[in-house]
Scaffold this motif. Structure first.
Motif, PDB file in Angstrom:
ATOM      1  N   LYS A 246       0.836  -1.208   0.000  1.00  0.00           N
ATOM      2  CA  LYS A 246       0.000   0.000   0.000  1.00  0.00           C
ATOM      3  C   LYS A 246       0.869   1.256   0.000  1.00  0.00           C
ATOM      4  O   LYS A 246       0.885   2.008   0.972  1.00  0.00           O
ATOM      5  N   PRO A 247       1.588   1.488  -1.101  1.00  0.00           N
ATOM      6  CA  PRO A 247       2.422   2.689  -1.176  1.00  0.00           C
ATOM      7  C   PRO A 247       1.575   3.957  -1.097  1.00  0.00           C
ATOM      8  O   PRO A 247       0.477   4.025  -1.657  1.00  0.00           O
ATOM      9  N   GLY A 339       3.355  -8.701   1.353  1.00  0.00           N
ATOM     10  CA  GLY A 339       2.120  -9.024   2.056  1.00  0.00           C
ATOM     11  C   GLY A 339       1.648  -7.911   2.968  1.00  0.00           C
ATOM     12  O   GLY A 339       2.354  -6.939   3.247  1.00  0.00           O
ATOM     13  N   THR A 340       0.430  -8.057   3.469  1.00  0.00           N
ATOM     14  CA  THR A 340      -0.148  -7.085   4.388  1.00  0.00           C
ATOM     15  C   THR A 340      -1.294  -7.736   5.144  1.00  0.00           C
ATOM     16  O   THR A 340      -1.899  -8.695   4.655  1.00  0.00           O
ATOM     17  N   GLY A 341      -1.569  -7.217   6.331  1.00  0.00           N
ATOM     18  CA  GLY A 341      -2.717  -7.705   7.079  1.00  0.00           C
ATOM     19  C   GLY A 341      -4.018  -7.177   6.515  1.00  0.00           C
ATOM     20  O   GLY A 341      -5.052  -7.843   6.568  1.00  0.00           O
ATOM     21  N   ALA A 342      -3.968  -5.972   5.962  1.00  0.00           N
ATOM     22  CA  ALA A 342      -5.154  -5.368   5.346  1.00  0.00           C
ATOM     23  C   ALA A 342      -4.715  -4.180   4.505  1.00  0.00           C
ATOM     24  O   ALA A 342      -3.896  -3.377   4.936  1.00  0.00           O
ATOM     25  N   ALA A 343      -5.256  -4.092   3.306  1.00  0.00           N
ATOM     26  CA  ALA A 343      -4.980  -2.959   2.424  1.00  0.00           C
ATOM     27  C   ALA A 343      -6.161  -2.778   1.492  1.00  0.00           C
ATOM     28  O   ALA A 343      -6.856  -3.745   1.151  1.00  0.00           O
ATOM     29  N   PRO A 344      -6.422  -1.544   1.046  1.00  0.00           N
ATOM     30  CA  PRO A 344      -7.448  -1.350   0.018  1.00  0.00           C
ATOM     31  C   PRO A 344      -7.086  -2.165  -1.218  1.00  0.00           C
ATOM     32  O   PRO A 344      -5.957  -2.087  -1.718  1.00  0.00           O
ATOM     33  N   THR A 345      -8.015  -2.952  -1.686  1.00  0.00           N
ATOM     34  CA  THR A 345      -7.750  -3.870  -2.791  1.00  0.00           C
ATOM     35  C   THR A 345      -7.210  -3.157  -4.018  1.00  0.00           C
ATOM     36  O   THR A 345      -6.261  -3.628  -4.667  1.00  0.00           O
ATOM     37  N   ARG A 346      -7.803  -2.008  -4.345  1.00  0.00           N
ATOM     38  CA  ARG A 346      -7.387  -1.301  -5.557  1.00  0.00           C
ATOM     39  C   ARG A 346      -5.941  -0.826  -5.464  1.00  0.00           C
ATOM     40  O   ARG A 346      -5.209  -0.830  -6.462  1.00  0.00           O
TER      41      ARG A 346
END
Length: 500
Positions: A246-247, A339-346
């Motif tokens: 999520k940059p 990877g990430t625990g949660a990020a906006p899909t787009r």
């Protein structure tokens, strides 16, 4: 209400094998399995299945399997079933789509298009079982020259450095995004392997304070859990500017995940959302970053290296150069498959660039400017096997962060629902009934086995190249050849095509 979105999976139960023991009912946090009204017969609601496979793996009679649910849509290369379902999901909720783990889109994976060289006769190979092979890695600034007294004493004042027994480090995963048992497993493994684990931006739990010598502590935009003791109880400090998944945006840990333990570690109220703003509100220029690096070094009496983590984006070479010139000892570059625990899909699926291209571009820029020795490069963003690690070092990495591979070793099945907090394997959750499923002693042993296996393979690969140390491999792109790549890709990577 009409459900416009078909289920993704079907739970198939073999009634001849099923003994209605209820194991699947007890194990599924998504409540996919349940008892019929008679209280004896076990049934399944496939709509709730996320394909975590826990019921399949633990079923004592092997009565279960998970299948993809096939529901044909009218052919449309533009409006694929995925896009149609995502539109319906947002029409249902009116909210941003969230996803976990790394970018799953079919973009090129450059590791798979790079081949390694091997020695033959003129430069014989090395047998790592019988000859010395050095994979020890030193992170931090390297002095331009070293002066030694006649008696052998070092005259040059060395900058703070970190010595690792392997070029593999465990990447940032905060307590809150993963469970205490998962983070403890990484800490135990790091100590055993002679490497480090990264606390992420969630602070250091009191239970892990004795692992400080093996910890990288993170200073992110939310500054959660940051205090002098936290900074001092570490091997080095990492300023998190960006993350590959999520940059350009911050982070969000939902309040329902902030229990008493997470609250104490992050120094925020129980039940409150932990929101990391997109920018650090004291960093709006390279000069501001230089000031924070200097401040952190002052806070630790200059004894800790300071790294800066940035996401792989299109201007990464110039950014890495600026970070190095701002005084960072280590630059971490996180690719778009991280990877990430949660990020906006787009954002996860459309922002950022591959770590292979970013790493090669940054390493070359630092070399061209004559400042490569002033900083170490750590690559992150989906390393799947030891060959990926070797290729990354050849492209210029001093070391590599791994995260998803370590979680898979613990039991993660990549169901990509970390953001729900319902991880059936006790990894990405804070529910006590689920976290206790992960035994840190067992999980850490599996991670140790994984890294030891990779270390052995790295030595074998280097031996086949006729190289006996990662120092000799670092940035040695003559050991790589591209296949199926165009001229521009080969130019950025700095490698020749196979056959040249």
């Amino acid at each position: 209400m009409i459900n416009y979105i078909p289920r993704r999976f079907t739970v198939v139960r073999d009634r001849e094998l099923c003994i209605d023991c209820g194991c699947c009912v007890r194990q599924c946090s998504n409540e996919c399995h349940y008892y019929d009204d008679d209280g004896k017969t076990v049934l399944s609601n496939s709509n709730e299945c996320v394909a975590c496979h826990r019921c399949v793996d633990l079923c004592p009679t092997g009565a279960l399997r998970i299948e993809k649910y096939v529901c044909d849509y009218r052919d449309n290369a533009n409006w694929t079933p995925q896009y149609q379902q995502e539109v319906c999901r947002q029409a249902n909720t009116g909210s941003t789509l969230l996803s976990a783990m790394g970018n799953p889109q079919p973009y090129p994976i450059y590791w798979d298009k790079l081949l390694l060289n091997a020695s033959q006769v003129t430069n014989p190979s090395i047998d790592p079982l019988r000859e010395p092979m050095e994979i020890r890695t030193i992170l931090g600034k390297k002095p331009e020259k070293i002066e030694v007294e006649k008696k052998g004493r070092l005259k040059t004042k060395m900058p703070p450095q970190v010595v690792l027994e392997t070029p593999i480090i465990f990447s940032a995963m905060s307590f809150g995004s993963i469970s205490m048992n998962a983070q403890k497993s990484l800490a135990i493994a790091a100590k055993e392997l002679g490497t480090l684990f990264n606390t992420g931006e969630g602070g250091l739990h009191e239970e892990l304070k004795d692992f400080g010598k093996y910890a990288v502590v993170q200073v992110a935009s939310g500054r959660f859990g940051v205090h002098k003791g936290y900074l001092e109880n570490s091997r080095f400090i990492e300023i998190k500017i960006g993350q590959g998944a999520k940059p350009g945006i911050g982070g969000h840990l939902p309040g329902e995940k902030v229990n008493v333990e997470v609250s104490n570690a992050r120094m925020i109220p129980v039940g409150s959302d932990a929101i990391s703003p997109a920018p650090h509100h004291d960093i709006y220029s390279i000069e501001d970053l230089r000031q924070l690096i200097w401040s952190l070094k002052q806070a630790t009496d200059g004894k800790k290296p300071v790294s800066v983590k940035i996401a792989a984006v299109h201007n990464i070479a110039a950014i890495a150069s600026g970070v190095a010139r701002a005084g960072a000892d280590i630059v971490v570059i996180d690719g778009f498959r991280g990877g990430t625990g949660a990020a906006p899909t787009r954002i996860r699926d459309n922002v950022g660039i591959p770590i292979e291209l970013a790493l090669a571009a940054a390493d070359q820029r630092l070399r061209d400017e004559g400042i490569r020795s002033t900083v170490s490069l750590v690559a992150a963003g989906s390393f799947r096997c030891s060959a990926d690690i070797v290729k990354a070092i050849a492209l210029g990495a001093d070391a590599c962060y791994i995260a998803s591979a370590a979680l898979i070793a613990m039991g993660c099945h990549m169901c990509q629902t970390c953001n729900t907090g319902k991880c059936n394997w006790g990894i990405a959750t804070q529910r006590p009934d689920l976290t206790r499923r992960l035994n840190p002693e067992i999980a850490s042993k599996r991670v140790i086995n994984l890294v030891n296996a990779w270390n052995h393979e790295i030595k074998e690969i280097m031996g086949g190249m006729g190289i006996n140390s990662t120092d000799s491999l670092r940035g040695n792109r003559l050991m790589l050849r591209g296949i199926g790549l165009n001229e521009k890709e080969l130019e950025i990577l700095g490698v020749k095509h196979a056959g040249e």
